[in-house]
Design a protein around this motif. Sequence first.
Motif, PDB file in Angstrom:
ATOM      1  N   PHE A 181      -6.762  -1.322  -6.322  1.00 57.95           N
ATOM      2  CA  PHE A 181      -5.932  -0.158  -6.036  1.00 57.95           C
ATOM      3  C   PHE A 181      -6.240   1.040  -6.926  1.00 57.95           C
ATOM      4  CE2 PHE A 181      -2.084   2.351  -6.955  1.00 57.95           C
ATOM      5  CZ  PHE A 181      -1.939   2.963  -5.727  1.00 57.95           C
ATOM      6  N   PRO A 182      -6.413   0.874  -8.236  1.00 55.42           N
ATOM      7  CA  PRO A 182      -6.722   2.054  -9.060  1.00 55.42           C
ATOM      8  C   PRO A 182      -7.958   2.801  -8.587  1.00 55.42           C
ATOM      9  CG  PRO A 182      -6.105   0.209 -10.456  1.00 55.42           C
ATOM     10  CD  PRO A 182      -6.251  -0.340  -9.071  1.00 55.42           C
ATOM     11  N   PHE A 183      -8.964   2.075  -8.112  1.00 53.58           N
ATOM     12  CA  PHE A 183     -10.184   2.716  -7.625  1.00 53.58           C
ATOM     13  C   PHE A 183      -9.940   3.406  -6.280  1.00 53.58           C
ATOM     14  CE2 PHE A 183     -11.275  -1.018 -10.165  1.00 53.58           C
ATOM     15  CZ  PHE A 183     -11.990  -0.406 -11.195  1.00 53.58           C
ATOM     16  N   GLY A 234       0.813  -1.205   0.000  1.00 52.54           N
ATOM     17  CA  GLY A 234       0.000   0.000   0.000  1.00 52.54           C
ATOM     18  C   GLY A 234       0.848   1.256   0.000  1.00 52.54           C
ATOM     19  N   PHE A 235       1.937   1.230   0.746  1.00 50.23           N
ATOM     20  CA  PHE A 235       2.846   2.366   0.845  1.00 50.23           C
ATOM     21  C   PHE A 235       3.508   2.669  -0.498  1.00 50.23           C
ATOM     22  CE2 PHE A 235       6.984   4.248   1.549  1.00 50.23           C
ATOM     23  CZ  PHE A 235       6.768   5.202   2.530  1.00 50.23           C
ATOM     24  N   VAL A 236       4.107   1.651  -1.097  1.00 50.44           N
ATOM     25  CA  VAL A 236       4.889   1.844  -2.315  1.00 50.44           C
ATOM     26  C   VAL A 236       4.019   2.334  -3.466  1.00 50.44           C
ATOM     27  CG1 VAL A 236       6.177   0.627  -4.104  1.00 50.44           C
ATOM     28  CG2 VAL A 236       6.697   0.213  -1.699  1.00 50.44           C
ATOM     29  N   PHE A 237       2.867   1.703  -3.652  1.00 49.48           N
ATOM     30  CA  PHE A 237       2.015   2.092  -4.778  1.00 49.48           C
ATOM     31  C   PHE A 237       1.483   3.513  -4.610  1.00 49.48           C
ATOM     32  CE2 PHE A 237       1.031  -2.645  -5.283  1.00 49.48           C
ATOM     33  CZ  PHE A 237       2.102  -2.802  -6.146  1.00 49.48           C
ATOM     34  N   PHE A 242      -3.386  -2.781   3.808  1.00 51.48           N
ATOM     35  CA  PHE A 242      -3.084  -2.049   2.574  1.00 51.48           C
ATOM     36  C   PHE A 242      -3.491  -0.582   2.702  1.00 51.48           C
ATOM     37  CE2 PHE A 242      -3.720  -6.447   0.974  1.00 51.48           C
ATOM     38  CZ  PHE A 242      -2.489  -6.630   0.368  1.00 51.48           C
ATOM     39  N   LEU A 243      -4.673  -0.331   3.275  1.00 48.89           N
ATOM     40  CA  LEU A 243      -5.164   1.036   3.420  1.00 48.89           C
ATOM     41  C   LEU A 243      -4.291   1.842   4.374  1.00 48.89           C
ATOM     42  CD1 LEU A 243      -9.000   0.288   3.656  1.00 48.89           C
ATOM     43  CD2 LEU A 243      -7.744   1.153   1.675  1.00 48.89           C
ATOM     44  N   ILE A 244      -3.845   1.212   5.455  1.00 47.66           N
ATOM     45  CA  ILE A 244      -2.937   1.882   6.385  1.00 47.66           C
ATOM     46  C   ILE A 244      -1.610   2.180   5.690  1.00 47.66           C
ATOM     47  CG2 ILE A 244      -1.542   1.511   8.471  1.00 47.66           C
ATOM     48  CD1 ILE A 244      -4.040  -0.002   9.603  1.00 47.66           C
ATOM     49  N   GLY A 245      -1.136   1.246   4.877  1.00 49.38           N
ATOM     50  CA  GLY A 245       0.067   1.492   4.089  1.00 49.38           C
ATOM     51  C   GLY A 245      -0.112   2.678   3.149  1.00 49.38           C
ATOM     52  N   MET A 246      -1.297   2.813   2.567  1.00 47.51           N
ATOM     53  CA  MET A 246      -1.573   3.961   1.695  1.00 47.51           C
ATOM     54  C   MET A 246      -1.530   5.268   2.492  1.00 47.51           C
ATOM     55  SD  MET A 246      -4.607   2.526  -0.816  1.00 47.51           S
ATOM     56  CE  MET A 246      -4.668   4.069  -1.761  1.00 47.51           C
TER      57      MET A 246
END
Length: 298
Positions: free
Chosen positions: A147-149, A62-65, A198-202
């Motif tokens: 992820f795109p959404f 999540g972070f990297v993307f 994933f969301l926390i990584g974002m």
Amino acid sequence: LDHLRGFAALLVLYFHGCHFITHKIMFNTPYDPANWLRANNPISALVIEGHTAVSLFFVLSGFVFTVGSLHKSLNYIGFYRNRLLRTYPLFLLFLCLGIVFNPQNFDFFGLVQSLFFFANTDMALNGGAFTFVFWSIAVEWHFYLIFPFLLLAVQRNGWQILPVLIAIFLLLRLVAYYQGIDMRDLSYWSIIGRIDQFLIGMMAGMYYRYYFRESALLDWVAIAGTVVVLAGLFIFNQFGGGRLNNYVWIYWTTLEGAAWAIFVLGYLSISRYYPSFINKLMVGLGTISYSIYLVHYV
């Protein structure tokens, strides 16, 4: 980040070694989750609960993307092409090896499920040790597909949409718990439980893009993150650890992801002090982390 990928891959290796080798030595029986090992200290808890490395992988994704795509128009074809090239060649090799060495388990429908991102289901192809870790690759791909959404939602509504989504999935798992659904299976093996990480990584990726500066304060955040991760895993282990199957799994993946995100942001600051030879060694491990992850269980 390569440092952390390498660390996560080795942690999974030690986790499985601990449970399948150490367990045999201690109890002289094949591995049985009922005899889940009890940690004597936070460091041993890190290894015994080493499945947490998968959570770190998911936070990093999540972070990297997010860091790479936040202010860009995502090239969907290029994004999925790169993801396929990154994950599928070795995945397909191990899938073929699983069929060759376990022909009795071959099932065409199971093969189709594994190929099309459902290797985390009971009906997926069972290739023995060769496909044992495929479940996490399937969960990764579920994130890739949405992820795109998620990125579009963040670009339009800001970071606030992410904690709202986390709250929605927490509520969804709470409802599932009261419906009698197996919480460990739901939270551990599926995107329903792992999406929070994933969301926390974002969110961590957005913080990195907007506010991150290497500093003494963030160095202390690395230390605090280490303490939070180790203390959290130790407490989790004392309550039963990975064998648990109760309400703790409603929110455990969320807490776990948050702890790792704090650690990651601090680590990106404090790692600047590493000697060059240590840096090169850990980058090397990170470069082959995906291979370590797929090969180690065999």
